[in-house]
Enzyme design. Structure first.
Site, short mmCIF file in Angstrom:
data_model
loop_
_atom_site.label_atom_id
_atom_site.label_comp_id
_atom_site.label_asym_id
_atom_site.label_seq_id
_atom_site.Cartn_x
_atom_site.Cartn_y
_atom_site.Cartn_z
CG ASN A 39 -0.44 -0.24 2.51
OD1 ASN A 39 0.59 -0.88 2.68
ND2 ASN A 39 -1.10 0.28 3.53
CB ILE A 40 1.56 3.70 -2.29
CG1 ILE A 40 2.41 2.51 -2.72
CG2 ILE A 40 2.35 5.01 -2.44
CD1 ILE A 40 2.70 2.46 -4.22
CD GLU A 41 -1.64 4.73 4.64
OE1 GLU A 41 -1.14 5.57 5.41
OE2 GLU A 41 -2.33 3.76 5.03
CB CYS B 252 -5.29 -1.22 -1.82
SG CYS B 252 -6.59 -0.61 -0.75
CD GLU C 285 -5.45 -5.79 -1.68
OE1 GLU C 285 -4.93 -4.66 -1.50
OE2 GLU C 285 -6.15 -6.35 -0.84
CB CYS D 30 -10.73 -2.67 0.59
SG CYS D 30 -10.22 -1.98 -0.99
CB CYS E 45 -8.71 -4.43 -3.56
SG CYS E 45 -7.60 -3.01 -3.48
N1 THU Z 1 -5.26 -1.66 2.53
C1 THU Z 1 -4.71 -2.39 1.52
O1 THU Z 1 -3.60 -2.10 1.05
N2 THU Z 1 -5.40 -3.45 1.05
C2 THU Z 1 -6.62 -3.85 1.54
O2 THU Z 1 -7.24 -4.70 0.95
C3 THU Z 1 -7.12 -3.26 2.78
C4 THU Z 1 -6.56 -1.92 3.11
C5 THU Z 1 -4.52 -0.49 3.02
C6 THU Z 1 -5.10 0.83 2.60
C7 THU Z 1 -4.55 1.75 3.65
O3 THU Z 1 -3.26 2.20 3.25
C8 THU Z 1 -4.40 0.87 4.87
O4 THU Z 1 -4.49 -0.46 4.42
C9 THU Z 1 -5.45 1.11 5.93
O5 THU Z 1 -6.74 1.03 5.40
#
Ligand code: THU
Length: 137
Positions: free
Chosen positions: A47-49, A58, A60, A91, A94
């Site tokens: 994940n890359i915020e 996300c 994925e 999520c 995804c």
């Molecule tokens: N996140 C994912 O990378 N994949 C998922 O399927 C669930 C959530 C990440 C998004 C965000 O950066 C962090 O988890 C918290 O929601």
């Protein structure tokens, strides 16, 4: 398609390694994903915020980008790795992203750093889904 123990181990390792690269300074919730493509290759992502929160990506989605860039066209298995009290399932968004390149029977394994905590099919996670066929693709 049957996934071998070796492929499964490699997917888990790739997702766990990718998770270590997570850029998640806001949630502090690191996620890794690994996808097996139709050629037997593995593509991983984290994940890359973003400071503008909705722009975060996300794990994925990152992995799907790598698969497409490498010329992959199908996802035949997926692993998601996260550490939480409940298994870290993909999520909703995804699930739809995976659906674009995967069949209903595609296995989705959900793991933490030690064990696989749950196994689903994509069809279980996203029943009666909308997909390319609806657009005639
Ligand atoms: N996140 C994912 O990378 N994949 C998922 O399927 C669930 C959530 C990440 C998004 C965000 O950066 C962090 O988890 C918290 O929601």
């Amino acid at each position: 398609m049957q996934i071998s123990d070796t492929q499964m181990a490699a997917l888990l390792a790739a997702a766990r390694t990718a998770r270590q690269r997570a850029y998640a300074p806001y949630s502090r919730f690191a996620v890794g994903a690994a996808l097996l493509d139709e050629q037997g290759r593995i593509h991983a992502g984290c994940n890359i915020e973003n400071a503008a929160f909705p722009q975060g990506q996300c794990a994925e989605a990152t992995a799907i980008g790598h698969l497409v860039l490498a010329g992959g066209t199908r996802i035949v298995a997926a692993v998601v790795v996260g550490v939480a009290a409940e298994p870290v399932t993909p999520c909703g968004g995804c699930r739809q992203r995976l659906r674009e390149f995967a069949a209903d029977d595609m296995p989705v394994w959900v793991a933490d750093l030690d064990v696989v905590r749950a196994r689903f099919t994509l069809g279980q996670l996203l029943p009666a889904s909308f997909g390319p066929a609806h657009l005639g693709a």
